[in-house]
Motif scaffolding. Structure first.
Motif, short mmCIF file in Angstrom:
data_model
loop_
_atom_site.label_atom_id
_atom_site.label_comp_id
_atom_site.label_asym_id
_atom_site.label_seq_id
_atom_site.Cartn_x
_atom_site.Cartn_y
_atom_site.Cartn_z
N THR A 124 0.83 -1.22 0.00
CA THR A 124 0.00 0.00 0.00
C THR A 124 0.86 1.26 0.00
N LYS A 125 2.07 1.17 0.58
CA LYS A 125 2.87 2.40 0.74
C LYS A 125 3.94 2.57 -0.33
N LYS A 266 -2.53 4.99 -1.11
CA LYS A 266 -1.10 5.34 -1.16
C LYS A 266 -0.89 6.83 -0.86
N HIS A 274 -3.71 2.38 6.26
CA HIS A 274 -2.73 1.54 5.55
C HIS A 274 -2.73 0.14 6.15
#
Ligand SMILES: Nc1ncnc2c1ncn2[C@@H]1O[C@H](COP(=O)(O)OP(=O)(O)OP(=O)(O)O)[C@@H](O)[C@H]1O
Ligand SMILES: [Mg+2]
Length: 359
Positions: A124-125, A266, A274
């Motif tokens: 996700t990051k 993001k 997250h």
């Protein structure tokens, strides 16, 4: 395919460690640096042929030794099967199923594993490349054809890019373009189909976890492209590609965007969003693999209790199906008891690791 037993030799800090697992919840506990995550890494390598910690897998060989070995025994339809992986510091590796040497593609998908670990937060990051890597791994697990086309595409792309850097070999373009277009067509065909099925899984798990009316979905450009269309586009971009010395069109440029309540996680997700997105992504992955392969993946939960608050980790455990093999790492057994995991249940097991002085 549940793992009955695993043996690590000269792998990370493990000189020699053997563990037997139950079909239910298996807890590996011990202090920081005792080698808990390394056991999950070993299971992951047997599942997909790759580490989740490094691309340089020879780093996993124990310092001051030359070869590491991971061996696991599985039970499939009441038959025993052994898969082993040995790796040397000089990058040689060997995979075996029951003493027969095999290629990586033969083990991918045999023993699917779903990993929830701090490293996976990059889904996700991280970069678009991290997300492509995630989906390539997942779709390869469920489709040998995807795995094969991806290998051809990756190899061909490397060769085409090498030609772009050396225009004297320009006449070779057509050879590479044809192979590239053919493998790209297959990759996209599978991605379109799998993206939609995976999105359905995300919808289902979001509904199951409906505490805060969370919805997570995947946004992709799923326009169907034929081999001819891909070839034409590659030709059209030849001058740009020559200028930039890299290939600007193909599945290696796809963007997979996760939306949390319809907003890209993001860019806009909070820390908690997250974390919960990753949990739902992993549960959807589990469901997707199960639907596509009819196999129940082994769940690898690294540091689950340290990373999630009590309520969220409880929600994860509640969503686990009782019949899935799960391996959880934690520094102690307190959280395990707090979550009501019964280690006296004959399906569950615990294993204590001690930090070795000779690390
Ligand atoms: N190639 C190697 N040879 C020897 N030791 C290594 C190698 N690679 C890593 N280690 C060491 O192995 C140890 C175990 O790491 P691992 O991440 O498995 O521990 P852990 O029990 O999960 O710890 P934590 O609770 O902090 O997550 C670390 O001390 C690390 O420095
Ligand atoms: Mg760890």
């Amino acid at each position: 395919m549940p793992i009955d037993q695993i043996k690590l030799t000269s792998f990370r800090n493990h000189a020699e460690t053997s563990m037997s697992f139950g079909p239910g919840i298996n807890v590996i506990w011990g202090e920081n640096g005792s080698g808990k995550t390394s056991v999950l890494e070993a299971v992951h390598i047997l599942s997909i042929g790759k580490s989740f910690k490094t691309n340089r897998i020879n780093e996993t060989v124990k310092h001051n030794t030359d070869v590491s070995r991971i061996e696991a025994r599985f039970t499939k339809n009441e038959k025993k099967e052994t898969i082993s992986f040995s790796q040397s510091t000089d990058r040689r590796r060997q995979l075996k199923i029951n003493d027969t040497v095999v290629k990586a593609r033969e083990i991918v998908g045999k023993n699917p594993a779903v990993l929830l670990s701090p490293e996976e937060q990059k889904i996700t990051k991280g970069t678009p490349g991290d997300r492509r890597g995630y989906f390539n791994k997942l779709y390869s697990t469920v489709s040998g054809e995807y795995f094969k086309s991806l290998s051809i595409f990756t190899r061909t792309l490397k060769q085409r890019n090498a030609v772009l850097k050396n225009p004297n070999q320009k006449e070779q373009f057509n050879t590479w373009d044809d192979l590239l277009a053919e493998s790209a067509e297959t990759i996209w065909k599978h991605r379109i189909c799998f993206n939609s099925k995976y999105n359905e899984c995300l919808k289902t798990v979001s509904k199951m976890y409906n505490k805060n009316s969370v919805s997570i979905s995947l946004n992709t450009d799923d326009t169907k492209k034929t081999k001819d269309e891909i070839s034409t586009e590659l030709k059209k971009r030849e001058q740009i590609d020559l200028r930039n010395k890299s290939t600007s069109f193909g599945p290696h440029k796809d963007d997979f965007t996760f939306l949390f309540n319809n907003t890209p996680v993001k860019q806009f997700g909070s820390q908690g969003e997250h974390k919960i997105s990753l949990v739902l992504i992993k549960l959807a992955e589990y469901m997707f693999i199960k639907n596509e392969t009819n196999q129940t993946p082994t769940l690898l939960l690294d540091d689950l209790f340290a990373k999630l608050d009590f309520e969220r980790s409880d929600a994860v455990l509640a969503l686990l199906e009782k019949k899935s093999q799960t391996i959880i790492t934690n520094t102690d057994l307190v959280d395990i008891e707090k979550h009501g995991i019964d280690l006296n249940d004959p399906n569950n097991k615990s294993f204590h690791l001690e930090r070795q002085c000779s690390n």
